[in-house]
Scaffold this motif. Structure first.
Motif, PDB file in Angstrom:
ATOM      1  N   SER A  32      41.406  39.517  47.141  1.00  0.00           N
ATOM      2  CA  SER A  32      42.234  40.268  46.205  1.00  0.00           C
ATOM      3  C   SER A  32      43.391  39.425  45.458  1.00  0.00           C
ATOM      4  O   SER A  32      43.111  38.309  45.301  1.00  0.00           O
ATOM      5  CB  SER A  32      43.544  40.391  47.755  1.00  0.00           C
ATOM      6  N   LEU A  33      43.119  40.221  44.460  1.00  0.00           N
ATOM      7  CA  LEU A  33      43.533  39.013  43.226  1.00  0.00           C
ATOM      8  C   LEU A  33      45.026  39.530  43.151  1.00  0.00           C
ATOM      9  O   LEU A  33      45.756  41.119  42.934  1.00  0.00           O
ATOM     10  CB  LEU A  33      42.855  39.658  42.129  1.00  0.00           C
ATOM     11  N   TYR A  66      40.380  45.538  38.617  1.00  0.00           N
ATOM     12  CA  TYR A  66      39.451  44.117  39.174  1.00  0.00           C
ATOM     13  C   TYR A  66      38.595  44.394  38.883  1.00  0.00           C
ATOM     14  O   TYR A  66      37.512  45.296  39.702  1.00  0.00           O
ATOM     15  CB  TYR A  66      39.888  44.961  40.922  1.00  0.00           C
ATOM     16  N   LYS A  68      34.881  44.001  39.441  1.00  0.00           N
ATOM     17  CA  LYS A  68      33.802  42.889  40.244  1.00  0.00           C
ATOM     18  C   LYS A  68      32.206  42.079  39.968  1.00  0.00           C
ATOM     19  O   LYS A  68      31.899  40.923  39.418  1.00  0.00           O
ATOM     20  CB  LYS A  68      33.341  43.650  41.894  1.00  0.00           C
ATOM     21  N   PHE A  73      40.159  39.943  35.866  1.00  0.00           N
ATOM     22  CA  PHE A  73      40.999  40.521  36.624  1.00  0.00           C
ATOM     23  C   PHE A  73      42.342  39.990  35.459  1.00  0.00           C
ATOM     24  O   PHE A  73      43.024  39.876  35.560  1.00  0.00           O
ATOM     25  CB  PHE A  73      42.036  39.799  37.802  1.00  0.00           C
ATOM     26  N   LEU A  92      44.385  34.526  43.377  1.00  0.00           N
ATOM     27  CA  LEU A  92      43.098  35.338  44.984  1.00  0.00           C
ATOM     28  C   LEU A  92      43.399  34.458  45.524  1.00  0.00           C
ATOM     29  O   LEU A  92      43.893  33.094  45.785  1.00  0.00           O
ATOM     30  CB  LEU A  92      42.204  34.872  44.275  1.00  0.00           C
TER      31      LEU A  92
END
Lengths: 112, 116
Positions: A32-33, A66, A68, A73, A92
């Motif tokens: 999670s960011l 977000y 990937k 981010f 994070l």
């Protein structure tokens, strides 16, 4: 181990300018960011967060997506105000862990 | 709103003194954390606690200890303060929802400690 890299500051802008603060991360799995903000003399406050790929977090005109594929981010705001002057931290949380890993922080200075 | 309070905003101590930093939260959160914040280094985790009387070392525990006798209170202890422990200390708590990925940490205002 997990790590967060964000651009060094200070970032100096005039009021109503566009803001980007870069943040990239290294982590296994699906972290999670978060972006936290620290106003002068205060503790950290959560600004926004995203929990899975392609999620966009937003709050108070700030946004971050977000990504990937680029492990990024980045924080953006279309028109900054003097009151946005603060230190911004990217962070994070790895899968299954409770603790946060923080970047070093980026100071934003907005002049009238 | 969650309220996380720290006992002092500013503290000045001498080398070798024993120092207690107190953190109190009012929202019954299970997890509590102590960080130190230094320019260019961001926030680094010293210790955390996931329950009363439980503690885990963070990334930089050397020179520190902690105590959690009650759920709402988490204390950071510097047994013998040294000048390299001059820093901003931040306490945080963690709200745990049903899905771990939505957890949010809440921070206190910080204690700026100077060791002379």
């Amino acid at each position: 181990g997990d790590s967060v890299t964000q651009m060094e500051g200070p970032v100096t802008l005039s009021e109503e300018a566009f803001l980007t603060i870069n943040c990239t991360y290294t982590a296994t799995g699906y972290p999670s960011l978060f972006w936290y903000v620290q106003y002068p003399g205060e503790g950290l406050q959560l600004l926004l967060k995203a929990t899975k790929a392609d999620d966009k977090g937003s709050n108070k005109g700030f946004e971050a997506t977000y990504r990937k594929e680029t492990t990024s981010f980045h924080l953006e705001k279309g028109s900054v105000q003097v009151s946005d002057s603060a230190v911004y931290f990217c962070a994070l949380r790895g899968t299954g862990f409770q603790k946060l890993v923080f970047g070093t922080g980026t100071r934003l200075l907005v002049s009238p | 709103d969650v309220k996380v309070t720290q006992s002092s905003r500013y503290l000045v101590k001498r080398t070798g003194e024993k120092v207690f930093l107190e953190c109190v939260q009012d929202m019954d959160h299970e997890n509590m954390f102590w960080y130190r914040q230094d320019p260019g280094l961001g926030l680094r985790l010293i210790y955390f606690s996931y329950d009363v009387k439980m503690k885990e070392k963070g990334d930089i525990p050397e020179g520190y200890s902690v105590s959690r006798e009650k759920k709402e209170r988490f204390s950071l202890i510097l047994e013998s303060a040294s000048t390299n422990q001059t820093s901003m200390y931040l306490c945080a708590t963690l709200r745990t929802s049903g899905a771990a990925s939505t957890d949010t940490q809440y921070f206190g205002p910080g204690t700026r400690l100077t060791v002379l």
